[in-house]
Design a protein around this motif. Structure first.
Motif, PDB file in Angstrom:
ATOM      1  N   ARG A  49      65.156  70.462  37.005  1.00 36.15           N
ATOM      2  CA  ARG A  49      66.039  71.479  36.412  1.00 36.15           C
ATOM      3  C   ARG A  49      66.905  70.895  35.304  1.00 36.15           C
ATOM      4  O   ARG A  49      67.063  71.476  34.239  1.00 36.15           O
ATOM      5  N   MET A  50      67.416  69.679  35.560  1.00 29.78           N
ATOM      6  CA  MET A  50      68.318  69.065  34.577  1.00 29.78           C
ATOM      7  C   MET A  50      67.558  68.676  33.309  1.00 29.78           C
ATOM      8  O   MET A  50      68.060  68.870  32.203  1.00 29.78           O
ATOM      9  N   GLY A  87      56.924  78.208  28.284  1.00 29.59           N
ATOM     10  CA  GLY A  87      56.824  77.958  26.844  1.00 29.59           C
ATOM     11  C   GLY A  87      55.455  77.453  26.431  1.00 29.59           C
ATOM     12  O   GLY A  87      54.564  77.271  27.263  1.00 29.59           O
ATOM     13  N   GLY A  88      55.309  77.259  25.101  1.00 34.24           N
ATOM     14  CA  GLY A  88      54.079  76.677  24.589  1.00 34.24           C
ATOM     15  C   GLY A  88      53.282  77.640  23.744  1.00 34.24           C
ATOM     16  O   GLY A  88      53.517  78.855  23.759  1.00 34.24           O
ATOM     17  N   PRO A  89      52.323  77.092  22.962  1.00 34.21           N
ATOM     18  CA  PRO A  89      51.550  77.925  22.041  1.00 34.21           C
ATOM     19  C   PRO A  89      50.679  78.939  22.767  1.00 34.21           C
ATOM     20  O   PRO A  89      50.197  78.676  23.864  1.00 34.21           O
ATOM     21  N   PHE A  90      50.472  80.085  22.107  1.00 40.80           N
ATOM     22  CA  PHE A  90      49.668  81.173  22.676  1.00 40.80           C
ATOM     23  C   PHE A  90      49.160  81.992  21.488  1.00 40.80           C
ATOM     24  O   PHE A  90      49.754  83.004  21.120  1.00 40.80           O
ATOM     25  N   ARG A 123      62.262  73.298  25.853  1.00 39.42           N
ATOM     26  CA  ARG A 123      61.970  73.284  27.291  1.00 39.42           C
ATOM     27  C   ARG A 123      60.581  73.891  27.574  1.00 39.42           C
ATOM     28  O   ARG A 123      60.106  74.769  26.857  1.00 39.42           O
ATOM     29  N   ILE A 124      59.983  73.372  28.654  1.00 42.96           N
ATOM     30  CA  ILE A 124      58.615  73.768  29.001  1.00 42.96           C
ATOM     31  C   ILE A 124      58.618  75.097  29.743  1.00 42.96           C
ATOM     32  O   ILE A 124      57.658  75.856  29.674  1.00 42.96           O
ATOM     33  N   GLY A 125      59.739  75.377  30.409  1.00 42.18           N
ATOM     34  CA  GLY A 125      59.775  76.575  31.245  1.00 42.18           C
ATOM     35  C   GLY A 125      59.116  76.294  32.581  1.00 42.18           C
ATOM     36  O   GLY A 125      58.307  77.083  33.064  1.00 42.18           O
ATOM     37  N   THR A 126      59.449  75.141  33.160  1.00 44.21           N
ATOM     38  CA  THR A 126      58.816  74.776  34.446  1.00 44.21           C
ATOM     39  C   THR A 126      59.268  75.748  35.532  1.00 44.21           C
ATOM     40  O   THR A 126      60.214  76.516  35.351  1.00 44.21           O
ATOM     41  N   THR A 127      58.599  75.651  36.674  1.00 39.05           N
ATOM     42  CA  THR A 127      58.955  76.516  37.802  1.00 39.05           C
ATOM     43  C   THR A 127      60.181  75.971  38.548  1.00 39.05           C
ATOM     44  O   THR A 127      60.657  76.598  39.489  1.00 39.05           O
ATOM     45  N   ALA A 130      68.293  69.987  29.487  1.00 35.45           N
ATOM     46  CA  ALA A 130      68.568  69.037  28.410  1.00 35.45           C
ATOM     47  C   ALA A 130      67.613  69.228  27.226  1.00 35.45           C
ATOM     48  O   ALA A 130      67.965  68.923  26.094  1.00 35.45           O
ATOM     49  N   LYS A 131      66.436  69.739  27.484  1.00 33.79           N
ATOM     50  CA  LYS A 131      65.457  69.908  26.399  1.00 33.79           C
ATOM     51  C   LYS A 131      65.831  71.053  25.464  1.00 33.79           C
ATOM     52  O   LYS A 131      65.302  71.142  24.355  1.00 33.79           O
ATOM     53  N   GLY A 132      66.678  71.966  25.911  1.00 33.44           N
ATOM     54  CA  GLY A 132      67.085  73.099  25.075  1.00 33.44           C
ATOM     55  C   GLY A 132      65.882  73.912  24.637  1.00 33.44           C
ATOM     56  O   GLY A 132      65.058  74.309  25.455  1.00 33.44           O
TER      57      GLY A 132
END
Ligand code: GDP
Ligand code: IMO
Ligand code: MG
Length: 441
Positions: free
Chosen positions: A115-116, A275-278, A125-129, A120-122
């Protein structure tokens, strides 16, 4: 005997749970090989709706052995919650569920770091679970991970936890300026889990070897999808495990020579969470239509899924890197009523045409999809179980998917229920449905 790997061909949530549950009827063993409770696999039967995070999607049948391989990362608290939920719904659990000694444990500090690090990635961010998946695999690779088998050896567990906390707490204090974790609390908590879970721990490769010797059918249940794979996905917007077919061997201890087929599950359109390309993402009414009609909300986090047209470039990549032997196309019914459909078959970037997925994020993030248009259909396909009743336009759409991906379709899903499926050929038993020639009807 047939041992079949089932993988996602897109960015996860393709309907793997539904397909694995259906095929599990003819299997003896169902084994998860990677990922953790970031997965959310939905199975709908007359007993209700089940969302599996760690437990394999075969658990609803009696007499099937369900395994968690060494490639999985196990959050014991989450697993116990899942098991309790199943028992409440009348599912019998006992020696029908075994997890590998070698699977790694997710610890409370993994979730905190996950989570942290995201915060921090702002914008990057990957949008992890937020389930601690990445940090748990980091520890595994750094050779400091605590494994499921360590729960059975309190002294060893204690030593590993003490050593890890020195490093983790220093990291949390210096980098994120927060208090660290208390040894006693985690130790007590995990020893309670050990008592509850000790009956479910075993030697998974050995169990699988015995099943192979008895010529039983084994289903390998993938989580996430090819484009979330740590190597073949849209890195760094991926998960931290090998979600491709190769991961099934590493993650269970079964050699590649024992595998007979790889089924790729793909939606009839595309979705992505996080997040990420689509490239084929739609921000218009059509995209909203997919979201509403397809109920495109994450099974694990409830987040809305991003939606877009089917991307055959991504699908071809999945066929190649997984060695797919056939496809299961899900959610065909969601396309009912669209006047026109599109399939992306290439990308254009800076005047160049790409027919394969570019490995660099810059091109993938900025390319324009090249589409071909196909006619839609107005009839309701929901719940169809026979190919011959599909409208001609739907058959054409499916045939085009086969042509563009270079892979035959074995199964077509027309609804979320177990029975809402057209099985052209059962990829596990290789039995074919009697039908008229696909192009003539
Ligand atoms: P998984 O993670 O790959 O198992 O997929 P999820 O369970 O996260 O998401 C798939 C969603 O689509 C679930 O809500 C399923 O119940 C639903 N689903 C699966 N196949 C079909 C289908 O053919 N039609 C419709 N309408 N829904 C489906
Ligand atoms: P199933 O098995 C869809 C996505 C997250 C995020 C990225 C990394 O249900 O198909 P992680 O928590 O793994 O570090 O997050 O991967 N993600 C999924 N997206 N379906 C899943 O699983 C996913 N598991 C992870 O949204 O973008
Ligand atoms: Mg899912």
């Amino acid at each position: 005997m047939a041992n079949l790997i089932v993988v996602g061909s897109q960015w996860g949530d393709e309907g793997k749970g539904k397909i694995v549950d259906l095929l599990a009827k003819d299997a003896n063993v169902i084994v998860r090989f990677q990922g953790g409770s970031n997965a959310g696999h939905t199975v709908i039967t007359n007993k209700g709706t089940f969302i599996f995070h760690l437990v394999p999607s075969g658990i609803l049948y009696r007499g099937k052995l369900c395994l968690l391989g060494n490639g999985v990362v196990v959050d014991p608290a989450g697993l116990i919650e899942e098991l309790d939920g199943l028992v409440l719904k009348g599912i019998k659990l006992g020696r029908n569920l075994i997890m590998s000694h070698r699977a790694h444990l997710i610890m409370p500090y993994h979730k905190a770091i996950d989570r942290m690090a995201e915060q921090a990635k702002g914008a990057r961010r990957i949008g992890t679970t937020g389930r601690g998946i990445g940090p748990a695999y980091v520890d595994k690779m750094a050779r400091i991970g605590i494994r499921v088998g360590d729960l059975l050896n309190p002294d060893l567990f204690k030593k590993k936890l003490q050593e890890n906390l020195v490093e983790v707490n220093s990291f949390l204090r210096h980098v994120y300026h927060i208090d660290g974790f208390h040894f006693d609390k985690i130790y007590e908590e995990y020893m309670t889990y050990a008592k509850r879970l000790k009956g479910y721990i075993g030697d998974v490769p050995l169990i699988l070897q015995k099943a192979i010797e008895r010529e039983q059918h084994i289903l390998f249940e993938g989580a996430q999808g090819t484009h979330l794979d740590i190597d073949y996905g849209t890195y760094p917007y991926v998960t931290s495990s090998s979600a491709c077919a190769g991961g099934a061997c590493i993650g269970t201890g079964v050699g590649p020579t024992k595998i007979h087929g790889v089924l790729g599950v793909t939606k009839a359109y595309t979705t992505r969470v996080g997040g990420g390309p689509f490239p084929t993402e739609l921000h218009d009414e059509i995209g909203k239509g997919f979201k509403t009609r397809g109920q495109e909300f994450g099974a694990t986090t409830g987040r809305p899924r991003r939606c877009g047209w089917l991307d055959a470039v991504l699908l071809r990549h999945a066929v190649r890197v997984n060695g797919l032997t056939s496809l299961a196309v899900t959610k065909l019914d969601v396309l009912d009523g669209f006047r026109e459909l599109k399939i992306c078959h290439g990308y254009r970037y800076k005047g160049k045409l790409y027919k394969e997925v570019p490995s660099d994020l810059e091109t993938l993030s900025n390319c324009t999809p090249v589409y071909e248009k196909l006619p839609g259909w107005s009839v309701d396909t929901t719940g169809l179980t026979s190919y011959k009743f599909l409208p001609t336009q739907a058959k054409r759409y499916l045939t085009r998917i086969e042509e563009l991906s270079g892979c035959a379709i074995d199964m077509i899903s027309t609804g979320s229920g177990r029975g809402d499926t057209i099985i052209l050929r059962n990829p596990l038993t290789k039995q074919r449905q009697k039908r008229k020639s696909r192009s003539s009807c």
